[in-house]
Design a protein around this motif. Structure first.
Motif, short mmCIF file in Angstrom:
data_model
loop_
_atom_site.label_atom_id
_atom_site.label_comp_id
_atom_site.label_asym_id
_atom_site.label_seq_id
_atom_site.Cartn_x
_atom_site.Cartn_y
_atom_site.Cartn_z
N SER A 1 0.85 -1.04 0.10
CA SER A 1 -0.01 -0.11 0.20
C SER A 1 0.86 1.32 -0.02
O SER A 1 0.71 2.27 -0.56
CB SER A 1 -1.04 0.02 1.40
OG SER A 1 -2.00 -0.84 1.20
N ARG A 2 1.97 1.28 0.79
CA ARG A 2 2.76 2.31 0.87
C ARG A 2 3.54 2.71 -0.65
O ARG A 2 3.64 3.81 -1.04
CB ARG A 2 3.95 2.15 1.83
CG ARG A 2 4.99 3.22 1.79
CD ARG A 2 5.93 2.84 3.09
NE ARG A 2 6.62 1.63 3.14
CZ ARG A 2 7.66 1.42 2.59
NH1 ARG A 2 8.12 2.24 2.01
NH2 ARG A 2 8.12 0.09 2.57
N TRP A 3 3.87 1.40 -1.50
CA TRP A 3 4.31 1.54 -2.55
C TRP A 3 3.40 2.13 -3.79
O TRP A 3 3.49 2.66 -4.48
CB TRP A 3 4.65 0.27 -3.34
CG TRP A 3 5.90 -0.31 -2.38
CD1 TRP A 3 6.58 0.44 -1.47
CD2 TRP A 3 6.31 -1.69 -2.28
NE1 TRP A 3 7.80 -0.49 -0.94
CE2 TRP A 3 7.46 -1.67 -1.36
CE3 TRP A 3 6.04 -2.94 -2.92
CZ2 TRP A 3 8.07 -2.82 -1.05
CZ3 TRP A 3 6.39 -4.17 -2.56
CH2 TRP A 3 7.51 -4.10 -1.59
N MET A 4 1.98 1.54 -3.64
CA MET A 4 0.91 2.06 -4.26
C MET A 4 0.75 3.65 -4.15
O MET A 4 0.51 4.09 -5.04
CB MET A 4 -0.61 1.42 -3.98
CG MET A 4 -1.59 1.94 -4.50
SD MET A 4 -3.17 1.07 -3.61
CE MET A 4 -3.38 2.19 -2.06
N ILE A 5 0.68 4.12 -2.95
CA ILE A 5 0.53 5.72 -2.79
C ILE A 5 1.70 6.42 -3.22
O ILE A 5 1.48 7.51 -3.97
CB ILE A 5 0.55 5.82 -1.18
CG1 ILE A 5 -0.97 5.51 -0.67
CG2 ILE A 5 0.64 7.19 -0.97
CD1 ILE A 5 -2.14 6.14 -1.15
N SER A 6 2.93 5.77 -3.29
CA SER A 6 3.95 6.38 -3.74
C SER A 6 3.93 6.53 -5.33
O SER A 6 4.51 7.42 -5.92
CB SER A 6 5.22 5.45 -3.31
OG SER A 6 5.85 5.58 -1.96
#
Length: 390
Positions: free
Chosen positions: A239-244
């Motif tokens: 999810s962190r990579w998605m937001i990034s």
């Protein structure tokens, strides 16, 4: 017959190197296939020239796969998208539907925003359709530097071939693929396709979103045999990579939030004692040892939640209040209020950037709580390799 079997047959008919399938076993359900020589992880190749050749040869095979006619996969019975929107969302939409069913009406604004963002940012100029292995970057190679075959096709669909290149960023987080920008440019040379950075970021957000759609519900309804903390790591990291990826796509500058403040809810020693107690339990076989270590990781994480959780929750609620102008009574009210706000204001000027920053802060704090907890703790330090424009 599983999904993978006709895929292997299609590859064999068209000369794509992959294990041949010899048959099926009903109980336990499994495929009997050829054992290919070689190993995974091209980062283990010592010679730089051979390493580069193996990776470029792999990309050449992917280009051949993407050039296969769609009817080569008729036996797989994959849904065939027609419009640019269907092509872009062909894997993501079914995953979102699974999420909506399994989350059971619980507000979870992170993934609600993810789906809203994906549907509003579909690349309208992309109509190229091919067979795509979204869990890309998996292949075997031998000591002579020859790619012996592609492997692992469970996450396959028909869609934009750029999605497979985006999926390789996730593979690169554990099995290094080298300079991904150079590999994308090599693919463009082979195919004549143009793969922009924004296109890569869209599909990175989409494939990372698939992980979120499928795994976040486990945080509320898990099975006893599941490694809860490991899945929590996967949820938070992807999810962190998605937001990034969304931030890179929208040119939103991300800044990390201040670190949480230690404010124990109860006796901090309780978690430390439990971790020590679990680790002192007698060793067993590999499965028993894994379960013991998983329990210890969960105890350690609960200790960090005890120490820092109040600070993390207060900071997130404050972020929501600053965005929505409402003062939620508690955590559940904060989630419900943010979900409503996304429905009412999603897509308005400036809201995507504000939500991207808000969720980035929350995910970084969740990542902090998971530091040092279990075998997947390395994910708290991992970011995806950027794909650069020329």
């Amino acid at each position: 017959m599983t999904l993978s079997t006709p895929i292997h047959h299609a590859f064999e008919r068209h000369g794509i190197p992959a294990p041949r399938v010899f048959g099926m076993i009903d109980d336990p359900l499994c495929i009997v296939m050829e054992m290919l020589p070689g190993r995974i992880d091209s980062a283990t190749i010592a010679d730089a020239a051979q390493q580069r050749k193996v990776r470029e040869d792999f990309m050449a095979i992917i280009a051949r796969v993407h050039a296969l006619p769609i009817n080569a996969f008729d036996a797989v019975r994959l849904p065939v998208p027609r419009t640019a929107e269907e092509i872009a969302l062909n894997l993501y939409a079914p995953s979102q539907a699974i999420f909506a069913e399994r989350i059971g009406g619980r507000p979870w604004p992170l993934m609600e925003f993810a789906w809203s963002w994906l549907t509003r940012n579909v690349p309208k100029d992309r109509d190229r359709l091919s067979f795509v292995n979204f869990d890309g970057g998996q292949f075997l190679f031998d000591d002579a530097g020859h790619v012996t075959g592609l492997i692992d096709f469970e996450v396959s669909s028909l869609g934009d071939p750029a999605a497979e290149l985006s999926g390789m960023r996730l593979r690169d987080s554990t099995e290094k693929l080298g300079d991904l920008t150079a590999l994308v440019r090599h693919y463009e040379t082979l195919t004549g396709d143009t793969i922009s950075r924004k296109l890569i970021e869209f599909h990175t957000a989409g494939f990372c979103g698939v992980n979120g759609f499928l795994m976040w519900p486990l945080m509320f309804d898990s099975a006893p045999e599941q490694d809860f903390v490991a899945y929590q790591h996967y949820c938070v990291a992807t999810s962190r990579w998605m937001i990034s990826a969304m931030a890179a796509h929208d040119d939103v500058l991300l800044e990390d939030p201040p670190g949480p403040t230690r404010d124990p809810l109860g006796f901090a020693q309780a978690s430390r004692h439990l971790v020590r107690h679990v680790k002192a339990m007698p060793c067993g076989d590999a499965a028993a040892d894994y379960q013991r270590d998983s329990v210890a990781a969960q105890a350690l994480h609960l200790g960090r939640v005890n120490d820092y959780g109040q600070s993390v929750r207060a900071a997130h609620i404050a972020d929501i209040e600053s965005l929505t102008g409402e003062t939620p009574a508690d955590w559940e009210a904060a989630q419900a209020g943010l979900s409503r706000w996304i429905v009412e204001h999603g897509g308005e000027p400036g809201t995507d950037a504000a939500l991207i920053r808000l969720f980035h802060h929350w995910l970084k704090r969740q990542s902090f709580l998971l530091e040092g907890c279990g075998q997947a703790a390395y994910l708290t330090e991992v970011d995806l390799q950027p794909i650069l424009d020329d």
